[in-house]
Write a protein that holds these residues in place. Structure first.
Motif, PDB file in Angstrom:
ATOM      1  N   ASP A 129       0.851  -1.188   0.000  1.00  0.00           N
ATOM      2  CA  ASP A 129       0.000   0.000   0.000  1.00  0.00           C
ATOM      3  C   ASP A 129       0.883   1.234   0.000  1.00  0.00           C
ATOM      4  O   ASP A 129       1.754   1.386   0.859  1.00  0.00           O
ATOM      5  CB  ASP A 129      -0.895  -0.017   1.241  1.00  0.00           C
ATOM      6  N   TRP A 130       0.641   2.146  -0.944  1.00  0.00           N
ATOM      7  CA  TRP A 130       1.497   3.333  -1.045  1.00  0.00           C
ATOM      8  C   TRP A 130       1.358   4.237   0.170  1.00  0.00           C
ATOM      9  O   TRP A 130       2.260   5.002   0.503  1.00  0.00           O
ATOM     10  CB  TRP A 130       1.202   4.110  -2.331  1.00  0.00           C
ATOM     11  N   HIS A 131       0.209   4.181   0.887  1.00  0.00           N
ATOM     12  CA  HIS A 131       0.040   5.010   2.082  1.00  0.00           C
ATOM     13  C   HIS A 131       1.039   4.611   3.165  1.00  0.00           C
ATOM     14  O   HIS A 131       1.507   5.453   3.935  1.00  0.00           O
ATOM     15  CB  HIS A 131      -1.383   4.878   2.623  1.00  0.00           C
ATOM     16  N   SER A 132       1.371   3.313   3.223  1.00  0.00           N
ATOM     17  CA  SER A 132       2.289   2.840   4.256  1.00  0.00           C
ATOM     18  C   SER A 132       3.743   2.864   3.804  1.00  0.00           C
ATOM     19  O   SER A 132       4.639   2.826   4.616  1.00  0.00           O
ATOM     20  CB  SER A 132       1.919   1.409   4.666  1.00  0.00           C
ATOM     21  N   ASN A 133       3.962   2.927   2.488  1.00  0.00           N
ATOM     22  CA  ASN A 133       5.333   2.939   1.968  1.00  0.00           C
ATOM     23  C   ASN A 133       5.360   3.727   0.669  1.00  0.00           C
ATOM     24  O   ASN A 133       5.147   3.183  -0.409  1.00  0.00           O
ATOM     25  CB  ASN A 133       5.831   1.510   1.743  1.00  0.00           C
ATOM     26  N   LYS A 134       5.626   5.036   0.776  1.00  0.00           N
ATOM     27  CA  LYS A 134       5.598   5.897  -0.405  1.00  0.00           C
ATOM     28  C   LYS A 134       6.847   5.752  -1.263  1.00  0.00           C
ATOM     29  O   LYS A 134       6.969   6.395  -2.294  1.00  0.00           O
ATOM     30  CB  LYS A 134       5.410   7.355   0.018  1.00  0.00           C
ATOM     31  N   SER A 135       7.805   4.923  -0.834  1.00  0.00           N
ATOM     32  CA  SER A 135       9.003   4.686  -1.647  1.00  0.00           C
ATOM     33  C   SER A 135       8.846   3.476  -2.552  1.00  0.00           C
ATOM     34  O   SER A 135       9.797   3.028  -3.165  1.00  0.00           O
ATOM     35  CB  SER A 135      10.225   4.485  -0.741  1.00  0.00           C
ATOM     36  N   LEU A 136       7.614   2.934  -2.652  1.00  0.00           N
ATOM     37  CA  LEU A 136       7.409   1.753  -3.484  1.00  0.00           C
ATOM     38  C   LEU A 136       7.699   2.047  -4.950  1.00  0.00           C
ATOM     39  O   LEU A 136       7.698   3.187  -5.394  1.00  0.00           O
ATOM     40  CB  LEU A 136       5.988   1.221  -3.321  1.00  0.00           C
ATOM     41  N   ASN A 137       7.933   0.996  -5.672  1.00  0.00           N
ATOM     42  CA  ASN A 137       8.215   1.095  -7.093  1.00  0.00           C
ATOM     43  C   ASN A 137       6.999   0.624  -7.886  1.00  0.00           C
ATOM     44  O   ASN A 137       6.252  -0.230  -7.427  1.00  0.00           O
ATOM     45  CB  ASN A 137       9.421   0.210  -7.434  1.00  0.00           C
ATOM     46  N   ILE A 138       6.791   1.201  -9.057  1.00  0.00           N
ATOM     47  CA  ILE A 138       5.724   0.756  -9.941  1.00  0.00           C
ATOM     48  C   ILE A 138       6.357   0.236 -11.221  1.00  0.00           C
ATOM     49  O   ILE A 138       7.089   0.961 -11.901  1.00  0.00           O
ATOM     50  CB  ILE A 138       4.725   1.886 -10.230  1.00  0.00           C
ATOM     51  N   PHE A 139       6.106  -1.027 -11.533  1.00  0.00           N
ATOM     52  CA  PHE A 139       6.760  -1.680 -12.646  1.00  0.00           C
ATOM     53  C   PHE A 139       5.861  -1.694 -13.883  1.00  0.00           C
ATOM     54  O   PHE A 139       4.641  -1.704 -13.787  1.00  0.00           O
ATOM     55  CB  PHE A 139       7.095  -3.133 -12.272  1.00  0.00           C
ATOM     56  N   GLY A 140       6.505  -1.776 -15.025  1.00  0.00           N
ATOM     57  CA  GLY A 140       5.836  -2.140 -16.254  1.00  0.00           C
ATOM     58  C   GLY A 140       5.161  -1.018 -17.008  1.00  0.00           C
ATOM     59  O   GLY A 140       4.726  -0.023 -16.449  1.00  0.00           O
ATOM     60  N   MET A 141       5.100  -1.199 -18.334  1.00  0.00           N
ATOM     61  CA  MET A 141       4.431  -0.279 -19.244  1.00  0.00           C
ATOM     62  C   MET A 141       4.872   1.161 -18.967  1.00  0.00           C
ATOM     63  O   MET A 141       4.061   2.059 -18.741  1.00  0.00           O
ATOM     64  CB  MET A 141       2.911  -0.422 -19.131  1.00  0.00           C
ATOM     65  N   ASP A 142       6.186   1.394 -18.998  1.00  0.00           N
ATOM     66  CA  ASP A 142       6.736   2.691 -18.609  1.00  0.00           C
ATOM     67  C   ASP A 142       6.220   3.841 -19.481  1.00  0.00           C
ATOM     68  O   ASP A 142       6.176   4.980 -19.034  1.00  0.00           O
ATOM     69  CB  ASP A 142       8.266   2.658 -18.675  1.00  0.00           C
ATOM     70  N   ASN A 143       5.881   3.540 -20.732  1.00  0.00           N
ATOM     71  CA  ASN A 143       5.257   4.544 -21.600  1.00  0.00           C
ATOM     72  C   ASN A 143       6.123   5.799 -21.720  1.00  0.00           C
ATOM     73  O   ASN A 143       5.717   6.905 -21.354  1.00  0.00           O
ATOM     74  CB  ASN A 143       3.867   4.902 -21.085  1.00  0.00           C
ATOM     75  N   TYR A 144       7.319   5.638 -22.263  1.00  0.00           N
ATOM     76  CA  TYR A 144       8.315   6.697 -22.329  1.00  0.00           C
ATOM     77  C   TYR A 144       7.768   7.980 -22.948  1.00  0.00           C
ATOM     78  O   TYR A 144       7.071   7.959 -23.959  1.00  0.00           O
ATOM     79  CB  TYR A 144       9.521   6.240 -23.147  1.00  0.00           C
ATOM     80  N   PHE A 145       8.132   9.124 -22.315  1.00  0.00           N
ATOM     81  CA  PHE A 145       7.869  10.475 -22.809  1.00  0.00           C
ATOM     82  C   PHE A 145       6.383  10.820 -22.880  1.00  0.00           C
ATOM     83  O   PHE A 145       5.976  11.695 -23.644  1.00  0.00           O
ATOM     84  CB  PHE A 145       8.538  10.691 -24.175  1.00  0.00           C
TER      85      PHE A 145
END
Length: 489
Positions: free
Chosen positions: A330-346
């Motif tokens: 949960d991002w509320h408990s750990n705001k340093s999490l990473n989000i993977f995939g479909m980076d969708n450059y630019f």
């Protein structure tokens, strides 16, 4: 040293399809018309005087394109004047300050700087000269030898801020630029460097009231510069990730210098989030190999081969990190999490125009733009390409540049291109066993100029270009440009 340069160029352009081929308009500073017509460019500059410790420079270039009304031009006037460059700068030793609108740096040049780079990216993946210039400033640290290293360790970088002046989804968006590089140089033959090239879009007024504008103040500027999330007043997305739209490229460069030639290899890897910065998107990137003679008065003085690959983008599904038990964090408990995939450059969900200016990609032109729901943005960021470039001087006097580009284009993960050779609509993450097929494209260019008075203060050049497109993505097309350029030094 001559302290003033003036030039005037008049150029005409025609094609078999009405719209000019890819290389006729790409990496042309965004001033070349998209359709058949003409271009006038007048330029005056006072360059730096290298013989002095404290130096200054200034320059201006004004352009006007001509496209007959009805030839792909929706405006009432066929003439489109624009400011190409308007700048001034000062330099003291290795420190420089530039202000105004300036062309971006070009590297991997061939026989003549006037012909531009042999590379698709021009040496900088996220900032080629494909789009119009933006007003702003930049503080530059030119290569500086770290004390007590014998000149072997060097640092260089750029810190700058700019403003977009085009018609875009977030009007008046600001751009923060940061580039840094560290180089180890043997001072004989071999060198290697690591660099980071970063941009951030922020501020401005969204065209849709449902998006929360980023207030322009020192607190938010500090968050932009340090890559922090938004405060409680910001959007949930900016609180989860970082404030604004951030992206960039990481660079590895190494080379060998001989007394007669240079050989350089470069790998630039784009990123748009933490997963990309943490190398989860390998093998994506642009791989460049350039060989150049020091003597440019040869039939062939430079050759370049470049491989582009942006297909992976950290994975095929956009998802959050999971813990050891496979549960989503949960991002509320750990705001340093990473989000993977479909980076969708630019691209970006809130800054919907993305990394574009006046409708053209600021990054490498192979990241094609198009209209999505009436908004001009990057529509092709999943592709692979092979590019070849050769340069030299015909009869050892007339500089030329020859480029061939083959690409396989897939659009984006969320909006894949439709392949005419496939019964399926492309790669869709919500459809199992979907065929992933791209659109093949081939583009070529042969450009150059014939100098009639080489070495004279009053020089006159015949400028020409021949271009071709063939494939499934762009219209099969053949085009040519021809004109004259007068230069006074």
């Amino acid at each position: 040293m001559n302290d003033f340069v003036f030039s005037l160029m008049l150029l005409g352009a025609l094609s078999s399809g009405g719209a000019l081929p890819f290389w006729a308009v790409s990496n042309q500073n965004g001033i070349m018309p998209q359709n058949d017509g003409g271009l006038a460019l007048v330029r005056a500059e006072k360059p730096f005087d290298e013989s002095k410790t404290f130096q200054w420079q200034a320059g201006a270039s004004l352009a006007a394109s001509y496209v007959p009304v009805g030839n792909g031009d929706q405006e009432s006037s066929p003439f489109h004047p624009m400011v190409d460059e308007l700048y001034a700068g000062i330099r003291w030793k290795v420190l420089r300050l530039d202000a105004g609108m300036m062309h971006r740096d070009r590297e991997f040049l061939g026989a003549a700087p006037a012909l531009g780079s042999l590379s698709v990216t021009e040496g900088h993946l996220i900032e080629s000269n494909n789009a119009r210039t933006m007003p702003g400033y930049k503080l530059v640290l030119e290569p500086w030898a770290v004390p007590f290293t014998g000149g072997h360790l060097l640092l260089d970088g750029i810190w700058g801020d700019y403003k977009t002046i085009d018609d875009r989804f977030v009007k008046g968006a600001l751009v923060h630029r940061l580039r840094g590089r560290i180089t180890y140089d043997t001072c004989k033959h071999f060198f290697v460097s690591l660099g980071l090239d970063h941009y951030a879009l922020w501020g401005g007024q969204p065209s849709d009231s449902k998006y929360i504008p980023i207030e322009i103040n020192f607190s938010n500027y500090f968050r932009i510069c340090t890559g922090r999330g938004a405060s409680a007043s910001g959007s949930k997305s900016d609180q989860m990730n970082v404030l604004g739209d951030h992206g960039g490229a990481e660079q590895l460069r190494m080379g060998w210098r001989d007394s007669k030639w240079d050989l350089t290899f470069q790998w630039e890897k784009p990123y748009s989030d933490k997963s990309g910065m943490r190398l989860n998107n390998i093998p994506d990137g642009v791989y460049t190999l350039h060989w150049g003679l020091r003597n440019k008065d040869r039939w062939v003085s430079d050759a370049l081969v470049e491989f582009h690959y942006t297909m992976w983008q950290s994975g095929t599904i956009h998802e959050k990190e999971t813990d050891a038990d496979g549960r989503q964090i949960d991002w509320h408990s750990n705001k340093s999490l990473n989000i993977f995939g479909m980076d969708n450059y630019f691209t970006n969900g809130e800054y919907k125009s993305g990394w574009t200016h006046f409708g053209r990609a600021i990054c490498a032109p192979t990241f094609l733009t198009g209209d999505v729901n009436g908004i001009r943005q990057i529509v092709n960021n999943r592709y692979r390409a092979i590019h070849l470039g050769v340069s030299g001087k015909l009869f050892r006097t007339a500089p030329y540049k020859f480029m061939l580009t083959w690409s396989d284009n897939y659009g984006t993960y969320s909006r894949p291109y439709i392949s005419p050779s496939s019964a399926r609509s492309g790669w869709n993450w919500w459809e199992p066993n979907t065929i992933d097929k791209g659109l093949k494209q081939f583009s070529a260019a042969f450009t150059g100029y014939v100098p009639f008075r080489p070495g004279s203060r009053h020089s006159l050049d015949l400028v020409y270009g021949i271009y071709a497109d063939a494939g499934e993505l762009l219209t099969n097309n053949f085009g040519a440009t021809a004109g004259v350029r007068y230069t006074f030094r």
